[in-house]
Write a protein that holds these residues in place. Sequence first.
Motif, PDB file in Angstrom:
ATOM      1  N   ASP A 193       0.808  -1.231   0.000  1.00 29.78           N
ATOM      2  CA  ASP A 193       0.000   0.000   0.000  1.00 29.78           C
ATOM      3  C   ASP A 193       0.835   1.272   0.000  1.00 29.78           C
ATOM      4  N   GLN A 194       2.037   1.210  -0.568  1.00 24.15           N
ATOM      5  CA  GLN A 194       2.903   2.389  -0.517  1.00 24.15           C
ATOM      6  C   GLN A 194       3.204   2.951  -1.915  1.00 24.15           C
ATOM      7  N   SER A 195       2.213   2.871  -2.782  1.00 25.09           N
ATOM      8  CA  SER A 195       2.423   3.362  -4.147  1.00 25.09           C
ATOM      9  C   SER A 195       2.526   4.883  -4.198  1.00 25.09           C
ATOM     10  N   LEU A 196       3.296   5.378  -5.147  1.00 28.16           N
ATOM     11  CA  LEU A 196       3.333   6.821  -5.411  1.00 28.16           C
ATOM     12  C   LEU A 196       2.584   7.165  -6.694  1.00 28.16           C
ATOM     13  N   ILE A 197       1.805   6.212  -7.225  1.00 27.30           N
ATOM     14  CA  ILE A 197       1.192   6.408  -8.536  1.00 27.30           C
ATOM     15  C   ILE A 197       0.274   7.631  -8.551  1.00 27.30           C
ATOM     16  N   ALA A 198      -0.382   7.941  -7.424  1.00 27.47           N
ATOM     17  CA  ALA A 198      -1.311   9.073  -7.382  1.00 27.47           C
ATOM     18  C   ALA A 198      -0.588  10.415  -7.382  1.00 27.47           C
ATOM     19  N   GLU A 199       0.722  10.389  -7.129  1.00 28.77           N
ATOM     20  CA  GLU A 199       1.490  11.652  -7.031  1.00 28.77           C
ATOM     21  C   GLU A 199       2.393  11.895  -8.229  1.00 28.77           C
ATOM     22  N   THR A 200       2.308  11.010  -9.221  1.00 27.78           N
ATOM     23  CA  THR A 200       3.284  11.040 -10.312  1.00 27.78           C
ATOM     24  C   THR A 200       3.456  12.427 -10.929  1.00 27.78           C
ATOM     25  N   ARG A 201       2.339  13.118 -11.122  1.00 20.72           N
ATOM     26  CA  ARG A 201       2.371  14.387 -11.848  1.00 20.72           C
ATOM     27  C   ARG A 201       3.177  15.464 -11.129  1.00 20.72           C
ATOM     28  N   GLN A 202       3.325  15.301  -9.806  1.00 30.20           N
ATOM     29  CA  GLN A 202       4.051  16.319  -9.034  1.00 30.20           C
ATOM     30  C   GLN A 202       5.552  16.324  -9.282  1.00 30.20           C
ATOM     31  N   TYR A 203       6.078  15.255  -9.863  1.00 33.55           N
ATOM     32  CA  TYR A 203       7.534  15.150  -9.988  1.00 33.55           C
ATOM     33  C   TYR A 203       7.944  15.193 -11.456  1.00 33.55           C
ATOM     34  N   ASP A 204       9.035  15.914 -11.737  1.00 32.28           N
ATOM     35  CA  ASP A 204       9.490  15.980 -13.136  1.00 32.28           C
ATOM     36  C   ASP A 204      10.611  14.974 -13.404  1.00 32.28           C
ATOM     37  N   ASN A 205      10.931  14.143 -12.403  1.00 30.30           N
ATOM     38  CA  ASN A 205      12.039  13.180 -12.562  1.00 30.30           C
ATOM     39  C   ASN A 205      11.625  11.768 -12.137  1.00 30.30           C
ATOM     40  N   LEU A 206      10.333  11.459 -12.288  1.00 29.81           N
ATOM     41  CA  LEU A 206       9.849  10.151 -11.824  1.00 29.81           C
ATOM     42  C   LEU A 206       9.148   9.387 -12.940  1.00 29.81           C
ATOM     43  N   ILE A 207       9.525   8.123 -13.106  1.00 27.17           N
ATOM     44  CA  ILE A 207       8.752   7.193 -13.945  1.00 27.17           C
ATOM     45  C   ILE A 207       8.406   5.995 -13.069  1.00 27.17           C
ATOM     46  N   ILE A 208       7.117   5.713 -12.941  1.00 22.33           N
ATOM     47  CA  ILE A 208       6.689   4.521 -12.213  1.00 22.33           C
ATOM     48  C   ILE A 208       6.360   3.436 -13.238  1.00 22.33           C
ATOM     49  N   LEU A 209       6.825   2.235 -12.995  1.00 22.62           N
ATOM     50  CA  LEU A 209       6.492   1.108 -13.872  1.00 22.62           C
ATOM     51  C   LEU A 209       5.514   0.186 -13.163  1.00 22.62           C
ATOM     52  N   ARG A 210       4.493  -0.223 -13.895  1.00 20.02           N
ATOM     53  CA  ARG A 210       3.528  -1.197 -13.367  1.00 20.02           C
ATOM     54  C   ARG A 210       3.386  -2.316 -14.397  1.00 20.02           C
ATOM     55  N   THR A 211       2.965  -3.474 -13.948  1.00 22.14           N
ATOM     56  CA  THR A 211       2.826  -4.599 -14.874  1.00 22.14           C
ATOM     57  C   THR A 211       1.501  -5.322 -14.633  1.00 22.14           C
ATOM     58  N   CYS A 212       0.996  -5.957 -15.680  1.00 24.94           N
ATOM     59  CA  CYS A 212      -0.191  -6.820 -15.549  1.00 24.94           C
ATOM     60  C   CYS A 212       0.224  -8.273 -15.327  1.00 24.94           C
ATOM     61  N   SER A 213       1.543  -8.511 -15.182  1.00 21.81           N
ATOM     62  CA  SER A 213       2.052  -9.891 -15.139  1.00 21.81           C
ATOM     63  C   SER A 213       1.915 -10.552 -13.769  1.00 21.81           C
ATOM     64  N   LYS A 214       1.733  -9.782 -12.704  1.00 21.26           N
ATOM     65  CA  LYS A 214       1.793 -10.375 -11.372  1.00 21.26           C
ATOM     66  C   LYS A 214       0.383 -10.483 -10.789  1.00 21.26           C
ATOM     67  N   ALA A 215      -0.149  -9.385 -10.251  1.00 15.44           N
ATOM     68  CA  ALA A 215      -1.451  -9.458  -9.581  1.00 15.44           C
ATOM     69  C   ALA A 215      -2.585  -9.788 -10.556  1.00 15.44           C
ATOM     70  N   PHE A 216      -2.494  -9.330 -11.800  1.00 14.06           N
ATOM     71  CA  PHE A 216      -3.617  -9.478 -12.723  1.00 14.06           C
ATOM     72  C   PHE A 216      -3.636 -10.828 -13.441  1.00 14.06           C
ATOM     73  N   GLY A 217      -2.553 -11.599 -13.305  1.00 14.33           N
ATOM     74  CA  GLY A 217      -2.566 -12.958 -13.844  1.00 14.33           C
ATOM     75  C   GLY A 217      -2.501 -13.036 -15.360  1.00 14.33           C
ATOM     76  N   ILE A 218      -1.871 -12.056 -16.013  1.00 18.08           N
ATOM     77  CA  ILE A 218      -1.774 -12.134 -17.476  1.00 18.08           C
ATOM     78  C   ILE A 218      -0.335 -11.911 -17.956  1.00 18.08           C
ATOM     79  N   ALA A 219       0.588 -12.618 -17.311  1.00 22.10           N
ATOM     80  CA  ALA A 219       1.996 -12.533 -17.724  1.00 22.10           C
ATOM     81  C   ALA A 219       2.149 -12.923 -19.192  1.00 22.10           C
ATOM     82  N   GLY A 220       1.287 -13.836 -19.646  1.00 27.99           N
ATOM     83  CA  GLY A 220       1.410 -14.356 -21.009  1.00 27.99           C
ATOM     84  C   GLY A 220       1.103 -13.355 -22.110  1.00 27.99           C
ATOM     85  N   ILE A 221       0.324 -12.326 -21.807  1.00 28.72           N
ATOM     86  CA  ILE A 221      -0.010 -11.403 -22.904  1.00 28.72           C
ATOM     87  C   ILE A 221       1.009 -10.276 -23.044  1.00 28.72           C
TER      88      ILE A 221
END
Length: 348
Positions: free
Chosen positions: A191-219
């Motif tokens: 529960d420690q994501s910074l995804i909601a604050e991304t726009r505030q920073y000019d030097n941040l890229i957050i990466l997320r994937t559908c391969s783990k929690a969403f169960g679609i590593a294959g696509i």
Amino acid sequence: MSYVLNDKIKNLEPYVPNQGSFNVIMDANESFIAPNDQIKEEIAAVVTNAALNRYPDPLAAAVCNLFAQYHGIDPSLLTAGNGSDELIMLIMTAFLQKNQKIMTLSPDFTMYRFYSSISENPCVMIDKNSDLLVDVDEMIETIIKEDIKAVFFSNPCNPTSLGLLREDVRRLITATSALIVLDEAYMDFWDQSLIAETRQYDNLIILRTCSKAFGIAGIRLGFAVANEVITNALKAVKSPYNVNTVTQAIGEVFLKRPDYLRQCTSRIIASKNSLAAQINEMTANKHNVKSFKSCTNFVLLQTPNAQEIQAALSGEGIAIRRLGDYLRITAGTDAENKAVVDALAKSM
Ligand SMILES: *Cc1c(COP(=O)(O)O)cnc(C)c1O
């Protein structure tokens, strides 16, 4: 005369996942939840109707909109990738100039260092301590002292399963002007994501994937989240049709089921908690086994007998991941968790 491979690639071997025949696969941090019949039917329909003679939507707008909705963020901050792996390589090659240094941590996801060797950017590594933690102040000092241009790390971390609190990551982002590539591949489980604050920073890229929690590593579907300036640059440098039509269509089937995705995430967290509890109970009186408190979908153990234990499990058709003295075990179904705990008990 003959063609000779250059030094940086001549000794590389293709990535080979765990080989052999395994009944229980707990080595790649995938989800144990396969799509149900209703989802399968819908996948069959959307794939059948896909315009395969046409190129895909280069901006993957439909999946970006749905992913943005899931997280309550603005879709204009998203870039879709052929897995987040593609995005890591893209950032490494495009956002760094020749010879500019990157920094990563050890242990952490090994692909950061690997891609830096391909793009020929020197990689400075900071070693974690014996509890597998890292000091953010040391990271900041090193960024300044070594003139680091980009920092790559996973939070929570693969393979340690441990996480840095939001406050510490914010401090790291704001301390310097280095680009911070924050890989939140496992943040669905914490529960420690910074995804909601991304726009505030000019030097941040957050990466997320559908391969783990969403169960679609294959696509193969992942997302970069960053402010408009970085996002425009990412979209400009990526290959135009990087996310194929079938992936976009199947991604939509899943992403338009937010309740299902949250349910999958909860089931995986419950499985991980159960697996960790069973392992802790079984190893309570074993002094040469240390376990770590996981914020991910896997459990990490440290033991001098890691190699023998992995081999013993392999002999029973159970695949787990070994990294030196560490064993990384992905949460599975109840039956899979029981199988791995029984096999561990026998081999420890
Ligand atoms: C699994 C994983 C990824 C996911 O990669 P995809 O290419 O999206 O499947 C990225 N980073 C880390 C740290 C991972 O463990």
